[in-house]
Motif scaffolding. Sequence first.
Motif, PDB file in Angstrom:
ATOM      1  N   TRP A  10      38.324  39.114  38.061  1.00  0.00           N
ATOM      2  CA  TRP A  10      39.126  38.278  38.965  1.00  0.00           C
ATOM      3  C   TRP A  10      40.305  39.056  39.521  1.00  0.00           C
ATOM      4  O   TRP A  10      40.634  38.964  40.699  1.00  0.00           O
TER       5      TRP A  10
ATOM      6  N   THR B 208      35.430  36.052  42.848  1.00  0.00           N
ATOM      7  CA  THR B 208      35.377  34.613  43.076  1.00  0.00           C
ATOM      8  C   THR B 208      34.260  34.050  42.214  1.00  0.00           C
ATOM      9  O   THR B 208      33.149  34.586  42.221  1.00  0.00           O
TER      10      THR B 208
ATOM     11  N   LYS C 211      31.188  32.582  41.151  1.00  0.00           N
ATOM     12  CA  LYS C 211      29.935  32.170  41.780  1.00  0.00           C
ATOM     13  C   LYS C 211      29.179  31.319  40.768  1.00  0.00           C
ATOM     14  O   LYS C 211      28.301  31.797  40.052  1.00  0.00           O
TER      15      LYS C 211
ATOM     16  N   ASP D  70      42.680  33.982  47.928  1.00  0.00           N
ATOM     17  CA  ASP D  70      42.172  32.787  47.286  1.00  0.00           C
ATOM     18  C   ASP D  70      41.847  31.722  48.321  1.00  0.00           C
ATOM     19  O   ASP D  70      42.452  31.640  49.384  1.00  0.00           O
TER      20      ASP D  70
ATOM     21  N   ARG E 261      41.818  41.471  43.789  1.00  0.00           N
ATOM     22  CA  ARG E 261      43.096  40.963  44.301  1.00  0.00           C
ATOM     23  C   ARG E 261      44.157  42.062  44.298  1.00  0.00           C
ATOM     24  O   ARG E 261      44.986  42.126  45.209  1.00  0.00           O
TER      25      ARG E 261
ATOM     26  N   THR F  93      30.671  32.585  49.990  1.00  0.00           N
ATOM     27  CA  THR F  93      31.163  31.941  48.772  1.00  0.00           C
ATOM     28  C   THR F  93      32.315  30.999  49.058  1.00  0.00           C
ATOM     29  O   THR F  93      32.483  29.992  48.370  1.00  0.00           O
ATOM     30  N   ARG F  94      33.101  31.299  50.085  1.00  0.00           N
ATOM     31  CA  ARG F  94      34.233  30.432  50.418  1.00  0.00           C
ATOM     32  C   ARG F  94      33.743  29.103  50.975  1.00  0.00           C
ATOM     33  O   ARG F  94      34.259  28.044  50.612  1.00  0.00           O
TER      34      ARG F  94
END
Length: 606
Positions: free
Chosen positions: A45, A217, A219, A56, A49, A407-408
Amino acid sequence: MSQSQPRPETSEPPVFSDYAVRDPEAFTRNMAHMLEHLGKAASAWVEPRERGEIDDGPISYGDVVTTLSKVGEYWIGDPRRAFEAQTKLMAGFVGIWTRSLHRMNSPGEVSAVPTPVADKRFTHEEWTKNLFFGFLREAYVLTSDWAQTLVDDADGLDPHTRQKAAFYVRQIANALSPSNFVLTNPELFRETLEQNGENLVRGMKMFAEDMSRGDGTLKLRQSDATKFALGENLALTPGKVVAQNDLCQIVQYAPATDTVFKRPILISPPWINRFYILDLNPEKSLIRWLVEQGHTVFVVSWVNPDARHADKTWQDYIDEGLVFGLDTIEAATGEREVNAIGYCVGGTLLAASLSYLRQRGDERVQAATFLTTQIDFKHAGDLKVFVDEEQLGEIEKAMERGYLEGTRMAAAFNLLRSGDLIWPYFVNNYLKGREPLPFDLLFWNADATRMAKANHLFYLRNCYLENRLSRGLMDIGGTRIDLSEVTIPVYNLATREDHIAPALSVYEGSRAFGSDVTYVVSGSGHIAGVVNPPARGKYQFWTGAPPSGDLSFEDWWTKAEETKGSWWPHWQGWIEAQSSERVEAREPGGGHLQPIEDAPGSYVRS
């Protein structure tokens, strides 16, 4: 959620052995392994970032705070109002506490215990019988209801802020349910002790894998993906890819009858997810059923866009998608008259194209069918929560590479039904440590696609934010879209429990056309209400008068006639009424186009 009437219940003292560690050494060892996998998930995670590779989403946490602060301002702005709200909450807690004390002090007596609401999270008997877990359940229901009431009763909020606040409160309530935590879920707690924590080791291993698969992210796995493969047990209807360009492939399906309807069908599916939702398996396939009824079916299979497609606009999706499909049909069959079907956003694109093409002298589409398609977005449901000027700016930033990650979008759709599509799988996968069962629909649901930047921003702004299409204000390539000039026959299907294209929204969109629209509402939701084969004998559908300015949706619904079973045969009767002439069956390509590959094609796999 609301409390129902109390029912008698005998309070039984808990058996302590049910809540004791079986093997302390094994339990300690497994907790260490669990933390090891949790650390891997945390690294997966954090790393992207730190590199600045992802932001996010889809929810902006700043927007959550800002929105809920507006609700709070209303209540704390008047001390008396705030005191009354707090008093109401405390009175509820006192009632729960009093009942709990009575049960504790009189274990042999029959006492009044509220029956749990019909909620799948609280079906285990310990939620009612056990004092501790029963208290947690009642306190959670009370607090969730109270928080929702604060939003509902807050005066002075604009509709969009109220909708966002209600949505955010629902997400917080779903996330904080005691059923989502080991120590507050009796079933999870017992399983963890019985297995000495091995369930958490398996679960955190899956959690780390899913975080890594999503590149930072989560999944979330909702189905066993290893059990499905396109062309093997999904998307099996025989056919060929007969044309392709940079944006799509055109699939033509092989005939299953000696003669076919003269007018071919062109299907415009959504570019969010894949078209094979209409061809899941032979028993559920709408495409196969259409072929078996004697239709020559062509489908647009959209490419999964990447940076090369960043500047593809709605005009490109019409010209290089739908017009390309019409040209392919004409080349393969010699027919200029076509019946078109649009599903979800593919239907929204089809609706806009009808006016766009008409003004350019192209009237090849002679009848249009829309499946759970929004044209008027005034009542567009909770997806509007993600669309305002500030959030559009955030979405645009997230598409610096020319596209929005699938994915978003998948996360946004799952949030619409987080109580069904997120938290049950979180508990089952990561806390119980169980692999999800194979389910073709959820396999498809997880098969997300990227969104091309220009196309997606145009859609969000022109439809969800400014509602331009139904009002005749949308501009595509210098052409003003006016659906009132579209006078071809239209069949418009909504579904009763749709959380993406609510039935009211679909009804309002029907009024934008210049022709009488056959408006139909199917039972169930956005997918199951559409993919409902007649052989299954499930659900029902409602029919009534054509939507008009003088007939509200509520009045239409009151007078609608219900018919048991699938809407598919009703549609078949409608489409035959438009054109029933038949010709000899047509093979893919018709001898004029050289097939490129077998259906479902390579674009749907990209």
